[in-house]
Design a protein around this motif. Structure first.
Motif, PDB file in Angstrom:
ATOM      1  N   MET A  77      62.897   7.626  55.239  1.00  0.00           N
ATOM      2  CA  MET A  77      62.813   7.747  53.788  1.00  0.00           C
ATOM      3  C   MET A  77      64.174   7.412  53.187  1.00  0.00           C
ATOM      4  SD  MET A  77      60.972  11.190  52.689  1.00  0.00           S
ATOM      5  CE  MET A  77      59.528  11.176  51.741  1.00  0.00           C
ATOM      6  N   THR A  82      63.058   9.874  46.833  1.00  0.00           N
ATOM      7  CA  THR A  82      62.493  11.186  46.459  1.00  0.00           C
ATOM      8  C   THR A  82      63.105  11.666  45.144  1.00  0.00           C
ATOM      9  OG1 THR A  82      64.242  12.238  47.728  1.00  0.00           O
ATOM     10  CG2 THR A  82      62.166  11.889  48.864  1.00  0.00           C
ATOM     11  N   ILE A  97      57.186  12.425  62.232  1.00  0.00           N
ATOM     12  CA  ILE A  97      56.295  11.411  61.644  1.00  0.00           C
ATOM     13  C   ILE A  97      56.358  10.118  62.455  1.00  0.00           C
ATOM     14  CG2 ILE A  97      55.845   9.999  59.585  1.00  0.00           C
ATOM     15  CD1 ILE A  97      56.640  12.390  57.880  1.00  0.00           C
ATOM     16  N   ARG A 133      53.205   8.929  55.212  1.00  0.00           N
ATOM     17  CA  ARG A 133      52.928   8.519  56.603  1.00  0.00           C
ATOM     18  C   ARG A 133      51.677   7.654  56.660  1.00  0.00           C
ATOM     19  NH1 ARG A 133      53.014  14.256  58.996  1.00  0.00           N
ATOM     20  NH2 ARG A 133      54.100  14.561  57.034  1.00  0.00           N
ATOM     21  N   ALA A 173      51.919  13.732  45.070  1.00  0.00           N
ATOM     22  CA  ALA A 173      52.930  14.751  45.376  1.00  0.00           C
ATOM     23  C   ALA A 173      52.657  16.086  44.679  1.00  0.00           C
ATOM     24  CB  ALA A 173      54.317  14.227  45.025  1.00  0.00           C
ATOM     25  N   ASN A 177      52.159  19.344  46.925  1.00  0.00           N
ATOM     26  CA  ASN A 177      53.089  20.476  46.816  1.00  0.00           C
ATOM     27  C   ASN A 177      52.415  21.758  46.378  1.00  0.00           C
ATOM     28  OD1 ASN A 177      55.126  18.777  47.514  1.00  0.00           O
ATOM     29  ND2 ASN A 177      55.803  18.380  45.407  1.00  0.00           N
TER      30      ASN A 177
HETATM   31  N1  UDP Z   1      59.253  14.917  50.099  1.00  0.00           N
HETATM   32  C1  UDP Z   1      60.495  14.886  49.499  1.00  0.00           C
HETATM   33  N2  UDP Z   1      61.608  15.071  50.271  1.00  0.00           N
HETATM   34  C2  UDP Z   1      61.554  15.267  51.624  1.00  0.00           C
HETATM   35  C3  UDP Z   1      60.277  15.283  52.218  1.00  0.00           C
HETATM   36  C4  UDP Z   1      59.149  15.095  51.431  1.00  0.00           C
HETATM   37  O1  UDP Z   1      60.600  14.692  48.296  1.00  0.00           O
HETATM   38  O2  UDP Z   1      62.595  15.413  52.285  1.00  0.00           O
HETATM   39  C5  UDP Z   1      58.054  14.673  49.253  1.00  0.00           C
HETATM   40  C6  UDP Z   1      57.675  13.202  49.268  1.00  0.00           C
HETATM   41  O3  UDP Z   1      57.180  12.815  48.001  1.00  0.00           O
HETATM   42  C7  UDP Z   1      56.573  13.179  50.297  1.00  0.00           C
HETATM   43  C8  UDP Z   1      55.875  14.489  49.977  1.00  0.00           C
HETATM   44  O4  UDP Z   1      56.933  15.393  49.735  1.00  0.00           O
HETATM   45  O5  UDP Z   1      55.740  12.048  50.152  1.00  0.00           O
HETATM   46  C9  UDP Z   1      54.969  15.012  51.062  1.00  0.00           C
HETATM   47  O6  UDP Z   1      55.633  15.064  52.274  1.00  0.00           O
HETATM   48  P1  UDP Z   1      54.905  15.341  53.638  1.00  0.00           P
HETATM   49  O7  UDP Z   1      55.920  15.882  54.606  1.00  0.00           O
HETATM   50  O8  UDP Z   1      53.656  16.123  53.425  1.00  0.00           O
HETATM   51  O9  UDP Z   1      54.520  13.875  54.202  1.00  0.00           O
HETATM   52  P2  UDP Z   1      53.640  12.719  53.538  1.00  0.00           P
HETATM   53  O10 UDP Z   1      52.528  13.360  52.763  1.00  0.00           O
HETATM   54  O11 UDP Z   1      54.558  11.921  52.655  1.00  0.00           O
HETATM   55  O12 UDP Z   1      53.154  11.919  54.711  1.00  0.00           O
END
Ligand code: UDP
Length: 245
Positions: A77, A82, A97, A133, A173, A177
């Motif tokens: 990332m 973010t 991931i 992911r 998001a 969240n």
């Molecule tokens: N996120 C963030 N900072 C981080 C990790 C995650 O802002 O260090 C946010 C980001 O928008 C991400 C979302 O939280 O897409 C959800 O993260 P998750 O770990 O559930 O993985 P994802 O859904 O992206 O596969």
């Protein structure tokens, strides 16, 4: 206990989607000159670039497999992807991931064709809005095909989850969240073979079944978009080669 935030109003989600609706998907194939295969993909507000290098000699040598190619998958990332600046470099989350994404491709990549070689897959998140992911797997799948890596099929991926007690497709998001559950899956759509499944939070058995069905249906839609993007790209190449003659 977490206070419930209103994520559904009058039967619609805050971004106007229905419960079973995907975010908008945009795909561009072969966007990087120096990679063997590449793909830029948007899933709603997620923006991801995937690049593939190889098959090429694997370094360090002790990491080689005498019988088949080794897949290296790096999910990353960008610090600016973010809301709060993300600390650069690998962390526990990106290591996990990367492993899950690599394993999602294990059943499709015909690794036996390339003993001692390495195939490198880089997934760079430029902008993130949950489901990164799944966006990364969809992009990597196309980049692998663009690189000409022999595969049994494409892998397609999407998350389902639970918000305000409802099972919904492709969480953004705000939903991720503040929701009750998030379940990313990856699958070979043509054969309905699941190659990755994770679950964060809780769902009942009935909700799980419903969610899985929703995700599988969406993976079929994504598969068609992936195929169409690859076909468009290779038709373009064919047309421009014909014009050169
Ligand atoms: N996120 C963030 N900072 C981080 C990790 C995650 O802002 O260090 C946010 C980001 O928008 C991400 C979302 O939280 O897409 C959800 O993260 P998750 O770990 O559930 O993985 P994802 O859904 O992206 O596969």
């Amino acid at each position: 206990m977490k206070e419930e935030i209103e994520l559904i109003k009058e039967g619609k989600r805050l971004d106007g989607r229905g419960f079973d609706e995907l975010r908008r998907i945009k795909i561009e194939v072969g966007v990087l000159k120096r990679a063997d295969g590449s793909c830029y993909l948007e899933l709603g507000d997620n923006k991801v670039m995937a690049a593939v290098y190889g098959p090429r000699e694997m370094h360090p040598r002790h990491a080689q497999d005498a019988k088949m190619a080794v897949i290296k998958f790096r999910y990353n990332m960008a610090p600016f992807s973010t809301d709060d600046r993300k600390r650069p470099g690998p962390d526990r989350r990106s290591v996990e991931i990367s492993k899950v994404c690599r394993e999602a491709f294990d059943p499709v990549i015909i690794r036996e064709l390339y003993p001692k070689m390495g195939i490198e897959v880089y997934v760079e998140l430029l902008q993130s809005d949950a489901g990164t992911r799944t966006a990364g797997i969809n992009a990597a799948s196309i980049a692998l095909a663009d690189a000409g890596i022999p595969m049994k099929d494409l892998v397609s991926s999407i998350a389902v989850g639970k918000i305000n007690g409802e099972v919904v497709l492709d969480l953004n998001a705000a939903e991720d969240n503040n929701g009750e559950a998030d379940m990313p899956i990856a699958m070979i759509a043509r054969t309905n073979t699941i190659t990755a499944l994770q679950m964060d939070g809780r769902m009942t058995q009935e909700e799980f079944g419903r969610g899985l069905k929703l995700a599988m249906g969406a993976c079929h839609q994504i598969y068609e978009l992936q195929r169409a993007a690859l076909i468009t790209r290779y038709n373009q190449n064919y047309e421009s080669k014909r014009e050169e003659k």
